[in-house]
Design an enzyme around this catalytic site. Structure first.
Site, PDB file in Angstrom:
ATOM      1  CG  ASP A 101      -0.214  -0.266   2.430  1.00 42.65           C
ATOM      2  OD1 ASP A 101       1.015  -0.576   2.490  1.00 42.65           O
ATOM      3  OD2 ASP A 101      -0.680  -0.007   3.571  1.00 42.65           O
ATOM      4  CG  ASP A 104       6.867   6.286   6.099  1.00 37.00           C
ATOM      5  OD1 ASP A 104       7.408   7.118   5.892  1.00 37.00           O
ATOM      6  OD2 ASP A 104       6.141   6.109   7.144  1.00 37.00           O
ATOM      7  CE  LYS A 132       3.721   8.609   4.051  1.00 36.33           C
ATOM      8  NZ  LYS A 132       3.625   8.226   5.675  1.00 36.33           N
ATOM      9  CG  ASP A 160      -4.206   1.351  10.147  1.00 37.21           C
ATOM     10  OD1 ASP A 160      -3.191   0.994   9.353  1.00 37.21           O
ATOM     11  OD2 ASP A 160      -4.083   1.036  11.295  1.00 37.21           O
TER      12      ASP A 160
HETATM   13  P1  IMP Z   1       7.993   1.685   6.481  1.00 41.92           P
HETATM   14  O1  IMP Z   1       8.575   0.081   7.010  1.00 41.92           O
HETATM   15  O2  IMP Z   1       8.406   2.573   7.250  1.00 41.92           O
HETATM   16  O3  IMP Z   1       8.074   1.781   4.847  1.00 41.92           O
HETATM   17  O4  IMP Z   1       6.543   1.554   6.816  1.00 41.92           O
HETATM   18  C1  IMP Z   1       5.370   0.722   5.980  1.00 41.92           C
HETATM   19  C2  IMP Z   1       4.145   0.411   6.350  1.00 41.92           C
HETATM   20  O5  IMP Z   1       3.822   1.332   7.618  1.00 41.92           O
HETATM   21  C3  IMP Z   1       3.070   0.524   5.671  1.00 41.92           C
HETATM   22  O6  IMP Z   1       2.933  -0.855   5.185  1.00 41.92           O
HETATM   23  C4  IMP Z   1       1.909   0.889   6.397  1.00 41.92           C
HETATM   24  O7  IMP Z   1       1.415  -0.082   7.068  1.00 41.92           O
HETATM   25  C5  IMP Z   1       2.544   1.877   7.542  1.00 41.92           C
HETATM   26  N1  IMP Z   1       2.398   3.265   6.930  1.00 41.92           N
HETATM   27  C6  IMP Z   1       3.387   3.901   6.488  1.00 41.92           C
HETATM   28  N2  IMP Z   1       3.036   5.301   6.237  1.00 41.92           N
HETATM   29  C7  IMP Z   1       1.691   5.460   6.441  1.00 41.92           C
HETATM   30  C8  IMP Z   1       0.565   6.195   6.252  1.00 41.92           C
HETATM   31  O8  IMP Z   1       0.956   7.470   5.888  1.00 41.92           O
HETATM   32  N3  IMP Z   1      -0.548   5.951   6.849  1.00 41.92           N
HETATM   33  C9  IMP Z   1      -0.816   4.606   7.369  1.00 41.92           C
HETATM   34  N4  IMP Z   1       0.241   3.750   7.338  1.00 41.92           N
HETATM   35  C10 IMP Z   1       1.222   3.951   6.999  1.00 41.92           C
END
Ligand code: IMP
Length: 176
Positions: A101, A104, A132, A160
């Protein structure tokens, strides 16, 4: 404007725009995998809607499966993946596309990728609806990106805030 628990969110990307963009990316995947049957691996929970609409838009045959990972609590990433569960399928020598989805910091995806590569797929690509770029802390190649978005919290269309907001059809962004 939407209120979810204690936070206010503004309209960000409409359902119609999301579906249109998924259609464009599905056409690329159709072309690239014309002679193959890739396994689409959704990263739960957030990817369930984008994966459903992606397979609907694709015309090639695909297999669908899910992994479960959790690295986020409320509005902040915990920086580490707590658990990776699932993956019953044998992906050895198969073309695999991870479906996310949102990417980040990239922590989740990097760990999922490393784990999947150990199973020796024929190829491994990454599809993410949202990215992002300012938050990315890892070296990662994203093969299909729906939308590059600012470094702000978004909800809806599977994503969520503290467990809520996944059922919204449009995407909403946290009001500053
Ligand atoms: P990462 O490991 O920091 O890349 O985070 C990824 C996971 O964090 C995603 O699969 C989402 O479940 C959650 N996430 C990151 N940013 C958002 C956001 O803006 N809204 C909701 N969930 C997020």
């Amino acid at each position: 404007m939407k209120k979810i628990k204690d936070k206010y969110f503004e309209p960000f990307i409409s359902h119609q725009k999301i579906l249109h963009r998924i259609g464009e990316l599905a056409a690329e995947i159709d072309k690239k995998y014309a002679q193959q049957t890739p396994i689409l691996l959704g990263v739960l929970n957030g990817s369930f809607r984008v994966l459903a609409d992606l397979v609907t838009a694709l015309t090639i045959p695909v297999e669908v499966s899910f992994l479960r990972v959790s690295s986020y609590e409320a509005l902040q990433t915990t920086g580490q993946v707590k658990e990776i569960l699932g993956l019953e399928e044998d992906i050895q020598s198969r073309p695999v596309i991870i479906v996310e989805d949102i990417v980040d910091t990239g922590t989740t995806l990097l760990q999922v990728r490393e784990q999947l590569l150990r199973a020796q797929p024929a190829s491994l690509e990454v599809f993410t609806l949202l990215h992002k770029p300012e938050a990315l802390q890892k070296e990662l190649t994203l093969d299909y990106v729906g939308f590059n978005i600012p470094n702000a919290f978004v909800v809806g269309y599977g994503l969520d805030y503290d467990g809520l907001g996944r059922s919204l059809n449009d995407l909403f962004i946290l009001k500053a």
